[in-house]
Design a protein around this motif. Structure first.
Motif, PDB file in Angstrom:
ATOM      1  N   GLN A 219      47.065  39.572  38.734  1.00  0.00           N
ATOM      2  CA  GLN A 219      47.727  40.568  39.581  1.00  0.00           C
ATOM      3  C   GLN A 219      49.142  40.157  39.961  1.00  0.00           C
ATOM      4  O   GLN A 219      49.959  41.010  40.309  1.00  0.00           O
ATOM      5  CB  GLN A 219      46.882  40.809  40.829  1.00  0.00           C
ATOM      6  N   LYS A 220      49.432  38.891  39.897  1.00  0.00           N
ATOM      7  CA  LYS A 220      50.798  38.437  40.171  1.00  0.00           C
ATOM      8  C   LYS A 220      51.759  38.925  39.086  1.00  0.00           C
ATOM      9  O   LYS A 220      52.933  39.219  39.366  1.00  0.00           O
ATOM     10  CB  LYS A 220      50.827  36.908  40.251  1.00  0.00           C
ATOM     11  N   TYR A 221      51.260  39.035  37.869  1.00  0.00           N
ATOM     12  CA  TYR A 221      52.119  39.371  36.742  1.00  0.00           C
ATOM     13  C   TYR A 221      51.938  40.796  36.223  1.00  0.00           C
ATOM     14  O   TYR A 221      52.811  41.290  35.502  1.00  0.00           O
ATOM     15  CB  TYR A 221      51.881  38.378  35.600  1.00  0.00           C
ATOM     16  N   CYS A 222      50.828  41.429  36.560  1.00  0.00           N
ATOM     17  CA  CYS A 222      50.528  42.749  36.003  1.00  0.00           C
ATOM     18  C   CYS A 222      49.941  43.664  37.064  1.00  0.00           C
ATOM     19  O   CYS A 222      49.346  43.210  38.046  1.00  0.00           O
ATOM     20  CB  CYS A 222      49.517  42.642  34.849  1.00  0.00           C
ATOM     21  N   TYR A 223      50.089  44.965  36.844  1.00  0.00           N
ATOM     22  CA  TYR A 223      49.368  45.951  37.636  1.00  0.00           C
ATOM     23  C   TYR A 223      47.954  46.044  37.072  1.00  0.00           C
ATOM     24  O   TYR A 223      47.775  46.203  35.859  1.00  0.00           O
ATOM     25  CB  TYR A 223      50.054  47.308  37.559  1.00  0.00           C
ATOM     26  N   VAL A 224      46.957  45.967  37.936  1.00  0.00           N
ATOM     27  CA  VAL A 224      45.565  45.922  37.485  1.00  0.00           C
ATOM     28  C   VAL A 224      44.752  46.941  38.274  1.00  0.00           C
ATOM     29  O   VAL A 224      44.601  46.820  39.494  1.00  0.00           O
ATOM     30  CB  VAL A 224      44.948  44.517  37.668  1.00  0.00           C
ATOM     31  N   SER A 225      44.228  47.942  37.578  1.00  0.00           N
ATOM     32  CA  SER A 225      43.345  48.910  38.227  1.00  0.00           C
ATOM     33  C   SER A 225      41.942  48.325  38.343  1.00  0.00           C
ATOM     34  O   SER A 225      41.635  47.274  37.761  1.00  0.00           O
ATOM     35  CB  SER A 225      43.294  50.203  37.411  1.00  0.00           C
ATOM     36  N   GLN A 226      41.094  49.008  39.073  1.00  0.00           N
ATOM     37  CA  GLN A 226      39.717  48.547  39.219  1.00  0.00           C
ATOM     38  C   GLN A 226      39.009  48.535  37.866  1.00  0.00           C
ATOM     39  O   GLN A 226      38.239  47.611  37.567  1.00  0.00           O
ATOM     40  CB  GLN A 226      38.957  49.453  40.200  1.00  0.00           C
ATOM     41  N   GLU A 228      40.423  48.179  34.905  1.00  0.00           N
ATOM     42  CA  GLU A 228      40.973  47.091  34.104  1.00  0.00           C
ATOM     43  C   GLU A 228      40.444  45.736  34.576  1.00  0.00           C
ATOM     44  O   GLU A 228      40.171  44.851  33.760  1.00  0.00           O
ATOM     45  CB  GLU A 228      42.501  47.131  34.175  1.00  0.00           C
ATOM     46  N   ALA A 229      40.268  45.598  35.888  1.00  0.00           N
ATOM     47  CA  ALA A 229      39.666  44.365  36.409  1.00  0.00           C
ATOM     48  C   ALA A 229      38.245  44.204  35.878  1.00  0.00           C
ATOM     49  O   ALA A 229      37.801  43.084  35.579  1.00  0.00           O
ATOM     50  CB  ALA A 229      39.670  44.390  37.931  1.00  0.00           C
ATOM     51  N   GLY A 230      37.532  45.328  35.755  1.00  0.00           N
ATOM     52  CA  GLY A 230      36.189  45.279  35.193  1.00  0.00           C
ATOM     53  C   GLY A 230      36.186  44.820  33.747  1.00  0.00           C
ATOM     54  O   GLY A 230      35.304  44.060  33.329  1.00  0.00           O
ATOM     55  N   LEU A 231      37.162  45.264  32.968  1.00  0.00           N
ATOM     56  CA  LEU A 231      37.269  44.814  31.575  1.00  0.00           C
ATOM     57  C   LEU A 231      37.553  43.319  31.510  1.00  0.00           C
ATOM     58  O   LEU A 231      36.971  42.593  30.694  1.00  0.00           O
ATOM     59  CB  LEU A 231      38.379  45.572  30.850  1.00  0.00           C
ATOM     60  N   LEU A 232      38.451  42.842  32.370  1.00  0.00           N
ATOM     61  CA  LEU A 232      38.784  41.420  32.374  1.00  0.00           C
ATOM     62  C   LEU A 232      37.572  40.554  32.680  1.00  0.00           C
ATOM     63  O   LEU A 232      37.388  39.488  32.092  1.00  0.00           O
ATOM     64  CB  LEU A 232      39.881  41.150  33.408  1.00  0.00           C
ATOM     65  N   ALA A 233      36.737  41.019  33.615  1.00  0.00           N
ATOM     66  CA  ALA A 233      35.600  40.220  34.081  1.00  0.00           C
ATOM     67  C   ALA A 233      34.316  40.496  33.312  1.00  0.00           C
ATOM     68  O   ALA A 233      33.276  39.915  33.636  1.00  0.00           O
ATOM     69  CB  ALA A 233      35.373  40.487  35.573  1.00  0.00           C
ATOM     70  N   ALA A 234      34.361  41.359  32.306  1.00  0.00           N
ATOM     71  CA  ALA A 234      33.157  41.707  31.552  1.00  0.00           C
ATOM     72  C   ALA A 234      32.634  40.506  30.769  1.00  0.00           C
ATOM     73  O   ALA A 234      33.384  39.573  30.468  1.00  0.00           O
ATOM     74  CB  ALA A 234      33.462  42.856  30.595  1.00  0.00           C
ATOM     75  N   VAL A 241      45.174  44.733  27.595  1.00  0.00           N
ATOM     76  CA  VAL A 241      46.595  45.078  27.610  1.00  0.00           C
ATOM     77  C   VAL A 241      46.896  45.783  28.929  1.00  0.00           C
ATOM     78  O   VAL A 241      46.345  46.842  29.230  1.00  0.00           O
ATOM     79  CB  VAL A 241      46.956  45.973  26.418  1.00  0.00           C
ATOM     80  N   LEU A 242      47.787  45.177  29.718  1.00  0.00           N
ATOM     81  CA  LEU A 242      48.115  45.654  31.056  1.00  0.00           C
ATOM     82  C   LEU A 242      49.611  45.931  31.167  1.00  0.00           C
ATOM     83  O   LEU A 242      50.415  45.422  30.395  1.00  0.00           O
ATOM     84  CB  LEU A 242      47.720  44.611  32.102  1.00  0.00           C
ATOM     85  N   ARG A 243      49.961  46.714  32.177  1.00  0.00           N
ATOM     86  CA  ARG A 243      51.371  46.988  32.458  1.00  0.00           C
ATOM     87  C   ARG A 243      51.947  45.840  33.279  1.00  0.00           C
ATOM     88  O   ARG A 243      51.397  45.469  34.316  1.00  0.00           O
ATOM     89  CB  ARG A 243      51.507  48.316  33.197  1.00  0.00           C
ATOM     90  N   ARG A 244      53.058  45.299  32.834  1.00  0.00           N
ATOM     91  CA  ARG A 244      53.662  44.140  33.487  1.00  0.00           C
ATOM     92  C   ARG A 244      54.406  44.531  34.754  1.00  0.00           C
ATOM     93  O   ARG A 244      54.979  45.609  34.849  1.00  0.00           O
ATOM     94  CB  ARG A 244      54.654  43.457  32.536  1.00  0.00           C
ATOM     95  N   GLY A 333      40.306  56.835  30.928  1.00  0.00           N
ATOM     96  CA  GLY A 333      39.000  56.607  31.534  1.00  0.00           C
ATOM     97  C   GLY A 333      37.988  55.932  30.636  1.00  0.00           C
ATOM     98  O   GLY A 333      36.788  55.955  30.934  1.00  0.00           O
ATOM     99  N   GLU A 334      38.457  55.315  29.545  1.00  0.00           N
ATOM    100  CA  GLU A 334      37.537  54.686  28.591  1.00  0.00           C
ATOM    101  C   GLU A 334      38.154  53.416  28.012  1.00  0.00           C
ATOM    102  O   GLU A 334      39.375  53.220  28.054  1.00  0.00           O
ATOM    103  CB  GLU A 334      37.226  55.656  27.439  1.00  0.00           C
TER     104      GLU A 334
END
Length: 722
Positions: A219-226, A228-234, A241-244, A333-334
């Protein structure tokens, strides 16, 4: 799996419901049945030894990221797994990358040489322990060990973790042996280190992925939606791929020219420990040279990476199956796949297909994966890569041999691309005589339909860079009507000459010159080309001569090449040093236009006969360039025009076919502006949109379509070929 359970009827019913409604974390129940049998007098819980030789129903599981319980133990000084880089349990750890064959028992994995110590053995046989029958279970007393080596292969004295962390902080490049192969790692905030890595690896501009210590660091380097956070922690722990965020201390060389960043969280204990002790954000890129396969052997790493890595962080657990990181994004949404590999392979895709013979689909030459179709299950391979090198072709054969064993597939039919010069086509024909050629864009359409469970005909909007057409041209901007049984081509982007073949794809300005020459006319087009690309010198004159003499030109309807041309016209990319670089640059330019882009009208275009003609747009873009219109405005209007042109052609196709279902496939659909714009507008017009959710829209998903087409069109009288 077969479960024998005895007890009172009420208890048994409760037991069944508990399994069905609350299965273990990684369990997936695809089907089940129950049968009443006479009591056998069972009084305890036992797992019987797996029986080989029976019809295979279960394949190996994908590798699973570090679970919270193991993470806690690794960081707990009082726990016997403290700082142990191979800690795992039934909920996490290596699977696919360590297995030789089924049944999945320790003796058939890379863990066979490591004899369990008394503590691990006690956990392994205790049904109440979360390490019960966890095949990779290990601890510091009995499991694999890490070694830190210099680039001459000599051990480095001292604590491996402290030393490795120190080297990274100093700006050194480390080659790290992970789950599916080696990574090259440097401090992602160290400008000099990242530049040095690019220079040594010969990867000048292609973006690097990074691994962050935890979500807060992401989150310090990218905008992370809920989501996207779920994908990271899956459990699959893919690169997301996130928006910087702007104005961070990330070295600009990590992803030059891009507003996005591929990020993953540590998915093994080794990665976790390294990020805890060293820099909290590391470049973590696949360790290979040029287009060669990912390196998985220590000896090969020391040989091939001696001039790249300063130090090697290795271990003595064999990597049986190499497997690159998966890459995804959250779109509309997918989950949107760029690459489906570690964490997902070899999990099967369940298809709505009639039973038939086993099929091998060889895939494409770029971003290759192959597919094994057995019954109603499709097994896509891990990412193989580009098949232009002998080494990658060897890796393809090795991966095929291993996956066939794991899923018990004996192909009777082999499917391949129609392109006669593809390496994948040659590999397919080497395996047998019963080979089915499948047109590239038909395979894209079928791939999208298959994963969406669509068996009826539909429209397909197939946009990519290259695909061999039935007329010998290079297709890539197609509206098809089709199903698994066949297809019709209803519309296509108007043909323009492609100068130089593969060289034309590598140098976007070739296509810009072609579009100028074709639509402005030989005289004005030549003058415009010299004005824009005069610095190319003799190379430009050669391209102009090819066009004037109609020499070595292949017609193309590729949307990918249209992106190349416009990007080069705008002066933002003259050479593709990696796949789709020009298209990415053009999308970035359009994104820079911000919210204002919606207020600009599309450029003019034409729909004539069966063609989508962008000629008027090219002329208008040239005029805008002459008048000094800002590149972001041109890029945004180009995207709007392409969306509108495709929509109008689809509406015409729907009007005379009566079909309202549209499948979007091909690598161009990685473009977020195009994907979101077309999907949104089609939905507004009452269309049903089928998108890729389980495989990439690019050639990484092509083999799935080849397989279902071959199965659907097979002839029973054909003889087995493998």
């Amino acid at each position: 799996m077969c479960i024998d359970a005895e007890g009172e009827a009420e208890q048994l019913e409760s037991f069944i419901q508990e399994i069905l409604t609350r299965p273990p974390r990684l369990a997936r129940i695809s089907a089940w049945q129950q049968e009443e049998l006479p009591p056998k007098g069972w009084r305890d819980f036992t797992i019987k030894t797996s029986m080989a030789g029976l019809e295979q129903k279960v394949v190996a599981s994908p590798d699973v990221a570090l679970c919270p319980d193991c993470r806690r133990e690794i960081l707990d000084q009082a726990d016997r797994h403290y700082r142990y880089p191979f800690t795992n349990c039934t909920c996490c750890g290596p699977r696919f990358t360590i297995i030789y064959s089924l049944p999945y028992d320790r003796a058939r994995t890379a863990m066979a040489p490591f004899t369990l110590c008394p503590d691990c053995a006690a956990e392994y046989v205790n049904p109440g322990d979360r390490r019960f029958h966890a095949q990779p279970v290990a601890c510091p007393a009995c499991g694999p060990r890490v070694t830190l080596l210099d680039n001459k292969g000599q051990p480095v004295a001292g604590d491996w973790l402290e030393q490795a962390a120190s080297f990274l902080r100093q700006g050194c490049i480390l080659a790290i042996k992970g789950l599916g192969g080696f990574h090259l790692a440097v401090d992602a905030t160290n400008h000099e280190a990242v530049t040095n890595l690019r220079h040594r690896k010969g990867r000048l501009t292609k973006p690097f992925a990074v691994m962050a210590r935890d979500l807060a660091m992401v989150q310090k380097y990218c905008y992370v939606s809920q989501d996207e956070a779920g994908l990271l922690a899956a459990p699959a722990a893919p690169i997301v791929v996130l928006r910087r965020r702007p104005a961070t201390d990330l070295a600009p060389e990590v992803a030059p020219g891009l507003s996005s960043l591929g990020v993953m969280l540590p998915y093994t204990p080794l990665h976790l420990l390294l990020l805890q002790a060293g820099p909290p954000l590391l470049v973590m890129t696949s360790a290979n040279i040029s287009d060669l396969p990912l390196i998985k052997e220590e000896t090969k790493a020391l040989q091939e990476l001696a001039g790249v890595a300063d130090y090697f962080l290795s271990h003595n657990r064999e990597i049986v199956n190499r497997c690159d990181d998966s890459v995804v994004a959250w779109r509309l949404g997918e989950t949107h796949f760029y690459r489906r590999s570690r964490g997902f392979v070899p999990a099967a895709l369940q298809l709505d297909l009639p039973d038939g013979p086993d099929v091998l689909a060889a895939g494409s030459d770029l971003k290759n994966t192959f597919c094994l179709l057995k019954g109603r299950e499709a097994f896509l391979s891990q990412h193989i890569g580009d098949l232009a090198t002998v080494e990658t072709q060897v890796a393809w054969r090795e991966a095929l041999e291993r996956l066939q064993v794991l899923c018990g597939c004996r192909p009777e039919i082999i499917a391949c691309d129609l392109h006669p010069a593809y390496f994948s086509t040659r590999l397919a024909r080497e395996l047998g005589s019963n080979v089915v050629g499948v047109q590239h864009h038909h395979a894209h359409l079928a791939s999208c339909l298959a994963e969406n469970g669509i068996t009826e005909p539909a429209l397909g909007l197939i946009c990519d860079g290259t695909g061999y057409g039935l007329d010998g041209a290079i297709w890539g901007g197609e509206i098809l009507l089709g199903s698994y049984n066949g297809f019709q081509r209803l519309y296509h982007l108007r043909y323009v000459p492609l100068p130089g073949g593969d060289q034309g794809a590598r140098h976007p300005w070739y296509m810009a010159v072609s579009y100028l020459y074709y639509y402005l006319g030989p005289g004005p087009g030549t003058a415009a080309a010299r004005e824009l690309f005069g610095r190319q010198g003799p190379a430009l004159e050669i391209v102009l001569q090819m066009l004037s003499r109609n020499f070595q030109l292949v017609p193309t309807s590729s949307v990918g090449r249209l992106f190349d041309a416009v990007a080069a016209l705008c002066g933002i990319c003259l050479e593709n040093t990696y796949d789709s670089q020009a298209a990415c640059a053009l999308e970035e330019a359009a994104l820079a236009a911000g919210d204002e882009q919606a207020s600009w009208p599309p450029y003019p275009f034409a729909l004539t006969g069966a063609e989508m003609d962008p000629g008027a747009m090219i002329k208008a873009i040239w005029q805008d360039l002459q008048q000094g219109v800002a590149v972001p405005v041109i890029a945004a209007r180009f995207h709007c025009t392409l969306v509108e042109m495709l929509l109008q052609a689809l509406q015409l196709a729907a009007s005379f076919t009566g079909l309202r279902g549209v499948a979007l496939s091909g690598g161009v659909w990685h473009n977020s502006l195009l994907l979101e714009g077309v999907s949104r507008e089609l939905a507004k017009r009452g269309f049903t949109v089928y998108r890729h959710r389980s495989v990439p829209p690019n050639d990484g998903g092509l083999a799935l379509g080849q397989a279902v087409i071959a199965r659907t069109t097979w002839k029973e009288e054909t003889a087995p070929c493998v």
